[in-house]
Scaffold this active site. Structure first.
Site, PDB file in Angstrom:
ATOM      1  N   ASP A  82       0.845  -1.190   0.000  1.00  0.00           N
ATOM      2  CA  ASP A  82       0.000   0.000   0.000  1.00  0.00           C
ATOM      3  C   ASP A  82       0.884   1.244   0.000  1.00  0.00           C
ATOM      4  O   ASP A  82       1.838   1.337   0.781  1.00  0.00           O
ATOM      5  CB  ASP A  82      -0.902  -0.009   1.235  1.00  0.00           C
ATOM      6  CG  ASP A  82      -2.018   1.010   1.160  1.00  0.00           C
ATOM      7  OD1 ASP A  82      -2.464   1.330   0.037  1.00  0.00           O
ATOM      8  OD2 ASP A  82      -2.457   1.483   2.223  1.00  0.00           O
ATOM      9  N   ASN A 225     -10.336   0.348   1.756  1.00  0.00           N
ATOM     10  CA  ASN A 225      -9.221   0.202   2.681  1.00  0.00           C
ATOM     11  C   ASN A 225      -9.693   0.546   4.084  1.00  0.00           C
ATOM     12  O   ASN A 225     -10.248   1.625   4.314  1.00  0.00           O
ATOM     13  CB  ASN A 225      -8.066   1.119   2.284  1.00  0.00           C
ATOM     14  CG  ASN A 225      -7.322   0.622   1.058  1.00  0.00           C
ATOM     15  OD1 ASN A 225      -7.726  -0.321   0.399  1.00  0.00           O
ATOM     16  ND2 ASN A 225      -6.212   1.269   0.759  1.00  0.00           N
TER      17      ASN A 225
END
Length: 283
Positions: A82, A225
């Site tokens: 990420d 997320n």
């Protein structure tokens, strides 16, 4: 072994009307709890190593940890980087066994963002992995302000980069502890009208759960997320464990007490997004 790429879980989600959570990992206890939650819900899961996680644990170790959990799991598990900020960082993640990389060029001028993201996407695809990019800028609670995604730019970005997923800025904010006022649905629909690429919401903890559920079922948002709300569960569980037995000093015992609450919280996220009982379709 059920290690899969991001595209392998998001394309079924796009077709099936649900979303897969990208769960932000900080250590072994939460990684294990998230996979346990996915197993319990028969759901695909995306384990994410962000900059904070990488600052604490070397990238090659994170790759091995994610891959070990995937090897032991019976549900699809994505090992995802990420917010990688360079081609070199994304290359290192792929070399470490990650099956997906998110390259964040959102602070760059549009053409520079496209060039960087296209290079990373080409590298990832050559490695049999997936690539997520970001267009627009998702800001931070108490920090940098967001810049909303321009639909025409999103269409160009998707077309010229070849990304498998596209993070967008439509009112979502990183590190938000309370549910906000909701997302800019007009901007979302304008983006969807111009590109079929699966969409990603960073800062999903700040989106009301009812809206997360509705958008997972009715939009091209295939990945939310989730980090802050799960870190808050961890902190609450940790404080409770220490309060129950102030004499406890064994870190393994202390941290073990956080796993059941984290697993239950992750299960709730999975169910809310409609991803439960989807393991076979994604795998």
């Amino acid at each position: 072994m059920t290690l899969v790429t991001l595209a392998q879980v998001l394309q079924p989600a796009l077709k099936g009307g649900y979303a897969v959570p990208g769960l932000v990992c900080l250590g072994w206890e939460d990684m294990r709890a998230y996979v346990a939650a996915a197993e319990a819900e028969r759901a695909p899961i995306i384990l994410q190593a962000g900059p904070g996680c990488r600052a604490h644990t070397p990238l090659p170790l994170l790759g091995r940890m994610f891959r070990h959990l995937a090897e032991e799991a019976s549900v699809p598990v994505v090992a995802h980087l990420d917010h990688g900020y360079s081609l070199e960082e994304c290359r290192a993640a792929l070399d470490a066994g990650f099956t997906s990389v998110m390259v964040d060029g959102s602070k760059l001028p549009l053409q520079a963002n496209i060039d960087l993201t296209a290079a990373v996407a080409e590298l990832a695809h050559a490695s049999g992995a997936s690539c997520e990019g970001e267009i627009g800028f998702v800001g931070y609670a108490g920090g940098a302000a967001s810049a909303g995604t321009v639909p025409d730019e999103a269409a160009r970005f998707a077309r010229e980069t070849g990304v498998d997923a596209m993070a967008i800025s439509i009112g979502n904010v990183h590190l938000q502890q309370d549910a906000g006022q909701g997302l800019d649905l007009d901007r979302l629909r304008a983006i969807e009208a111009l590109t079929p690429v699966p969409l990603v919401i960073h800062g999903g903890s700040g989106v009301p759960t009812a809206e997360r559920a509705a958008l997972a079922a009715t939009s091209n948002i295939c990945k939310f997320n989730i980090g802050t709300e799960l870190r808050m569960v961890f902190g609450t569980a940790l404080r409770a464990a220490l309060a129950r037995d102030p004499s406890q000093f064994d870190r393994i015992e202390i941290l073990r007490a956080t796993e059941a609450p984290m697993t239950a919280a992750a299960q709730a996220v999975i169910r809310n997004l409609g991803a439960h009982s989807q393991a076979e379709a994604a795998g």
